[in-house]
Design a protein around this motif. Structure first.
Motif, PDB file in Angstrom:
ATOM      1  N   SER A   1       3.868  -0.862   3.597  1.00  0.00           N
ATOM      2  CA  SER A   1       4.030   0.319   3.255  1.00  0.00           C
ATOM      3  C   SER A   1       5.345   0.607   2.629  1.00  0.00           C
ATOM      4  O   SER A   1       6.025   1.148   3.358  1.00  0.00           O
ATOM      5  CB  SER A   1       3.487   1.463   3.981  1.00  0.00           C
ATOM      6  OG  SER A   1       2.010   1.391   4.441  1.00  0.00           O
ATOM      7  N   GLU A  40      -3.799   4.834  10.144  1.00  0.00           N
ATOM      8  CA  GLU A  40      -4.799   4.864   8.757  1.00  0.00           C
ATOM      9  C   GLU A  40      -4.907   3.214   8.359  1.00  0.00           C
ATOM     10  O   GLU A  40      -5.829   2.603   8.328  1.00  0.00           O
ATOM     11  CB  GLU A  40      -4.219   5.567   7.703  1.00  0.00           C
ATOM     12  CG  GLU A  40      -5.203   5.313   6.548  1.00  0.00           C
ATOM     13  CD  GLU A  40      -4.822   6.282   5.271  1.00  0.00           C
ATOM     14  OE1 GLU A  40      -5.441   6.250   4.082  1.00  0.00           O
ATOM     15  OE2 GLU A  40      -3.805   6.847   5.341  1.00  0.00           O
ATOM     16  N   ILE A  41      -3.811   2.542   8.376  1.00  0.00           N
ATOM     17  CA  ILE A  41      -3.529   1.380   7.971  1.00  0.00           C
ATOM     18  C   ILE A  41      -4.132   0.477   9.200  1.00  0.00           C
ATOM     19  O   ILE A  41      -5.043  -0.586   8.720  1.00  0.00           O
ATOM     20  CB  ILE A  41      -2.204   0.747   7.607  1.00  0.00           C
ATOM     21  CG1 ILE A  41      -1.957   1.373   6.013  1.00  0.00           C
ATOM     22  CG2 ILE A  41      -2.250  -0.930   7.558  1.00  0.00           C
ATOM     23  CD1 ILE A  41      -0.604   1.107   5.579  1.00  0.00           C
ATOM     24  N   ILE A  81      -8.126   0.837   7.726  1.00  0.00           N
ATOM     25  CA  ILE A  81      -7.960  -0.201   6.637  1.00  0.00           C
ATOM     26  C   ILE A  81      -8.172  -1.570   7.242  1.00  0.00           C
ATOM     27  O   ILE A  81      -8.723  -2.465   6.592  1.00  0.00           O
ATOM     28  CB  ILE A  81      -6.615   0.056   5.834  1.00  0.00           C
ATOM     29  CG1 ILE A  81      -6.650   1.282   4.970  1.00  0.00           C
ATOM     30  CG2 ILE A  81      -6.525  -1.201   5.037  1.00  0.00           C
ATOM     31  CD1 ILE A  81      -5.394   1.762   4.243  1.00  0.00           C
ATOM     32  N   GLN A 135      -3.410   4.588  -0.876  1.00  0.00           N
ATOM     33  CA  GLN A 135      -4.356   5.082   0.155  1.00  0.00           C
ATOM     34  C   GLN A 135      -4.215   6.548   0.495  1.00  0.00           C
ATOM     35  O   GLN A 135      -3.582   7.102  -0.419  1.00  0.00           O
ATOM     36  CB  GLN A 135      -3.621   4.440   1.378  1.00  0.00           C
ATOM     37  CG  GLN A 135      -2.237   4.827   1.952  1.00  0.00           C
ATOM     38  CD  GLN A 135      -1.766   4.064   3.168  1.00  0.00           C
ATOM     39  OE1 GLN A 135      -1.064   2.873   2.994  1.00  0.00           O
ATOM     40  NE2 GLN A 135      -1.918   4.668   4.204  1.00  0.00           N
ATOM     41  N   SER A 136      -5.023   6.972   1.443  1.00  0.00           N
ATOM     42  CA  SER A 136      -4.992   8.418   1.773  1.00  0.00           C
ATOM     43  C   SER A 136      -5.618   9.284   0.951  1.00  0.00           C
ATOM     44  O   SER A 136      -5.097  10.432   0.785  1.00  0.00           O
ATOM     45  CB  SER A 136      -3.760   8.758   2.092  1.00  0.00           C
ATOM     46  OG  SER A 136      -2.963   7.950   3.149  1.00  0.00           O
ATOM     47  N   GLN A 180      -7.833   1.909  -4.334  1.00  0.00           N
ATOM     48  CA  GLN A 180      -7.760   2.355  -3.062  1.00  0.00           C
ATOM     49  C   GLN A 180      -7.747   1.236  -2.050  1.00  0.00           C
ATOM     50  O   GLN A 180      -8.507   0.420  -2.165  1.00  0.00           O
ATOM     51  CB  GLN A 180      -9.194   3.139  -2.906  1.00  0.00           C
ATOM     52  CG  GLN A 180      -9.217   4.588  -3.823  1.00  0.00           C
ATOM     53  CD  GLN A 180      -7.955   5.399  -3.582  1.00  0.00           C
ATOM     54  OE1 GLN A 180      -7.636   5.731  -2.419  1.00  0.00           O
ATOM     55  NE2 GLN A 180      -7.141   5.770  -4.585  1.00  0.00           N
ATOM     56  N   THR A 181      -6.789   1.433  -1.218  1.00  0.00           N
ATOM     57  CA  THR A 181      -6.451   0.461  -0.485  1.00  0.00           C
ATOM     58  C   THR A 181      -7.734   0.001   0.575  1.00  0.00           C
ATOM     59  O   THR A 181      -8.010  -1.276   0.717  1.00  0.00           O
ATOM     60  CB  THR A 181      -5.338   0.422   0.579  1.00  0.00           C
ATOM     61  OG1 THR A 181      -4.145   0.995  -0.345  1.00  0.00           O
ATOM     62  CG2 THR A 181      -4.941  -0.643   1.560  1.00  0.00           C
ATOM     63  N   VAL A 182      -8.344   0.977   1.148  1.00  0.00           N
ATOM     64  CA  VAL A 182      -9.422   0.765   2.063  1.00  0.00           C
ATOM     65  C   VAL A 182     -10.519  -0.015   1.094  1.00  0.00           C
ATOM     66  O   VAL A 182     -11.074  -1.018   1.939  1.00  0.00           O
ATOM     67  CB  VAL A 182     -10.104   2.153   2.550  1.00  0.00           C
ATOM     68  CG1 VAL A 182     -10.561   3.156   1.510  1.00  0.00           C
ATOM     69  CG2 VAL A 182     -10.884   1.755   3.739  1.00  0.00           C
ATOM     70  N   SER A 184       0.749  -0.954   0.271  1.00  0.00           N
ATOM     71  CA  SER A 184      -0.096  -0.024  -0.212  1.00  0.00           C
ATOM     72  C   SER A 184       1.012   1.260  -0.074  1.00  0.00           C
ATOM     73  O   SER A 184       1.588   1.540   0.997  1.00  0.00           O
ATOM     74  CB  SER A 184      -0.767   0.164   1.313  1.00  0.00           C
ATOM     75  OG  SER A 184      -1.738   1.125   1.094  1.00  0.00           O
ATOM     76  N   HIS A 209       1.237   5.790  -0.414  1.00  0.00           N
ATOM     77  CA  HIS A 209       0.311   6.746  -0.480  1.00  0.00           C
ATOM     78  C   HIS A 209      -0.194   7.113  -1.888  1.00  0.00           C
ATOM     79  O   HIS A 209       0.753   6.979  -3.073  1.00  0.00           O
ATOM     80  CB  HIS A 209       1.130   8.008   0.184  1.00  0.00           C
ATOM     81  CG  HIS A 209       0.322   9.197   0.555  1.00  0.00           C
ATOM     82  ND1 HIS A 209      -0.308  10.008  -0.131  1.00  0.00           N
ATOM     83  CD2 HIS A 209       0.117   9.533   1.839  1.00  0.00           C
ATOM     84  CE1 HIS A 209      -1.175  10.738   0.602  1.00  0.00           C
ATOM     85  NE2 HIS A 209      -0.782  10.449   1.686  1.00  0.00           N
ATOM     86  N   GLU A 259       0.007   7.610   8.854  1.00  0.00           N
ATOM     87  CA  GLU A 259      -0.762   7.120   7.701  1.00  0.00           C
ATOM     88  C   GLU A 259      -0.554   5.397   7.589  1.00  0.00           C
ATOM     89  O   GLU A 259      -1.356   4.713   7.300  1.00  0.00           O
ATOM     90  CB  GLU A 259      -0.034   7.317   6.263  1.00  0.00           C
ATOM     91  CG  GLU A 259      -0.423   8.563   5.628  1.00  0.00           C
ATOM     92  CD  GLU A 259       0.343   9.838   6.178  1.00  0.00           C
ATOM     93  OE1 GLU A 259       0.376  10.841   5.927  1.00  0.00           O
ATOM     94  OE2 GLU A 259       1.340   9.556   7.146  1.00  0.00           O
TER      95      GLU A 259
END
Length: 359
Positions: free
Chosen positions: A298, A311-312, A316, A266-267, A278-280, A224, A226, A307
Motif C-alpha cells: 500500500s 482490510e488487506i 482482501i 480499496q476501501s 477495486q482491490t477486493v 493497492s 485507498h 486499512e
C-alpha cells in the motif's frame, strides 16, 4: 508532554530593549509537524462514534450537502458502524500501549525524525506529530509548538500522493488553528512527494527485501491505494494520476515488467462510481486467472493502519484465497524503516531551506 520553555525576560536577550511589563517571549525556533489521518482513542462504541463522526462529517471526505448527509450519518450510519469499525480496530489494537498501530508507528517516525533533525540543527528545531481526527489534535500540537517559540512551522501531511480527502483536509485543519492565533507562525505545507527518488527507492527496497525472503516468486505484485470517487478525478484531484505514476516509478526501479505489477484501489463505500479496479475484486480475478501467489503493498499509506492490517490482511486476503489463490503475501508499509525516515528527512530538509542551516 511537559517541556520547559526558555523565555527571554524583558531586558534580556531578544527583549533587551523591551519595557519591564512586556510579556516574556520564548526563543525563536522552527517547528516540524508530521500530520497523519487519525485514530480513535479506544475501540468502544462511543470512542468509535466520536472518531467516525468527526471523520465522516469532514466535507473533504464526504462532500454531500449537510442537510442530506448529516441525518443519514447521525441517525443511521453511526448507530451501527461504530460496532463494526470497533471490531476491526480491536483485531489490530496495540494492547500493550492501548492505542492503534497508526499512533504507535507515527510516534516512532517522529522520534526518529527528531533524532535526525536535532543532530543537524540542535535546539533550533522542534518536532512533533498530530492527527487530523482524534488525538493528538492538530489544534493542540500547533498551539504547543507556538508556545515553545516556533515562529516558523513546516507542516508535513504524511501522504505521498496529494488528495483532497487527505492532504487538503490536513492543511485545512492547520489553517483553522492559525485563524485563531493573535501571532501566527509562518507556515510551509509540504507538497506531495510521490515521485521523490528517496521515497521510490524505499518502496523498491521494501518490495525487493520481501521478494528475497519468499520461497516462491509471486506472479503478480499489486499496489493497492485507498480509493476515491471517480468524480474527484474529473473535478481535478490529481490523486489517481499520482498513484499511477508511483506504481510506474516503483516498477521501473525494481526492473519488473508491466505484466508483473498492477494498480488497484480499496476501501470503496457509498453508491458512487469509484476509481478502479477495486482491490477486493481484482485479487479474486487474479486467482481465477491462475495466479497462485501474489504480493500486495500500500504505497499511499506511510504507516500500517486499519486499512492495511485489517482490510488487506483479512478481507482482501480472504477474497483471493476463496477464489482459488494459494499464497497471499502482504508487504508492510514503510512505517519507521530507516530508508523511509531518510526519505522523509530529505523532503523536510528541502522545505527548511532558508529557515535553518546546518551548524
Amino acid at each position: 508532554m511537559a517541556d520547559s520553555v526558555v523565555k527571554d525576560q524583558p531586558g534580556e536577550g531578544r527583549l533587551t530593549h523591551a519595557p519591564s511589563n512586556h510579556p516574556a517571549v520564548p526563543r525563536a525556533k522552527v517547528g516540524v509537524v508530521l500530520a497523519n489521518l487519525g485514530t480513535p482513542d479506544a475501540t468502544d462504541y462511543w470512542s468509535m462514534r466520536r472518531y467516525l463522526s468527526e471523520f465522516l462529517s469532514d466535507k473533504r471526505v464526504v462532500d454531500y450537502a449537510g442537510w442530506k448527509w448529516q441525518p443519514l450519518l447521525q441517525l443511521i450510519i453511526l448507530t451501527k458502524r461504530p460496532f463494526s469499525s470497533g471490531h476491526a480496530y480491536k483485531s489490530i489494537w496495540n494492547n500493550e500501549k492501548n492505542e492503534s498501530p497508526l499512533l504507535t508507528t507515527t510516534r516512532a517516525q517522529t522520534e526518529k525524525m527528531t533524532e535526525r533533525l536535532k543532530a543537524l540543527y540542535g535546539d533550533d528545531v522542534e518536532v512533533d506529530f498530530c492527527m487530523r481526527y482524534g488525538n493528538p489534535s492538530t489544534d493542540s500540537v500547533l498551539k504547543r509548538m507556538k508556545e515553545k517559540g516556533c515562529e516558523r512551522i513546516v507542516f508535513f501531511p504524511l501522504y505521498p500522493q496529494y488528495g483532497s480527502p487527505t492532504t487538503a483536509t490536513a492543511n485545512d485543519q492547520a489553517f483553522r488553528t492559525l485563524m485563531k492565533m493573535k501571532w501566527q507562525p509562518y507556515i510551509r505545507t509540504v507538497p506531495a512527494y510521490f515521485e521523490h527518488p528517496a521515497y521510490i527507492q524505499a518502496l523498491a527496497n521494501s518490495v525487493q527485501e520481501a521478494y528475497d525472503g519468499f520461497e516462491s516468486r509471486p506472479t503478480k505484485l499489486v499496489a493497492s491505494y485507498h480509493g476515491v470517487p471517480e468524480r474527484y478525478l474529473m473535478e481535478g484531484d490529481p490523486y489517481h494520476c499520482q498513484c499511477q505514476k508511483t506504481t510506474r516509478l516503483m516498477r521501473e526501479k525494481l526492473g519488473f515488467t508491466k505484466e508483473e505489477v498492477d494498480t488497484a484501489f480499496q476501501s470503496q463505500f457509498g453508491p458512487e462510481k469509484w476509481v478502479g479496479p477495486q482491490t477486493v475484486d481484482h485479487v479474486a480475478e487474479l486467482a481465477k486467472q491462475g495466479h497462485k501467489h501474489i504480493a500486495i503493498l500500500s504505497p499511499a499509506f506511510s504507516s500500517d493502519c486499519v486499512e492495511t492490517l485489517e482490510e488487506i490482511k483479512e478481507e482482501i486476503h480472504d477474497s483471493f484465497m476463496e477464489a482459488g489463490g494459494e499464497t497471499f503475501s502482504y508487504i508492510p508499509c514503510l512505517n519507521d524503516r530507516d530508508d523511509h525516515i531518510d526519505a522523509l528527512l530529505a523532503v523536510v530538509n528541502n522545505e527548511l531551506s532558508g529557515w535553518l542551516s546546518t551548524p
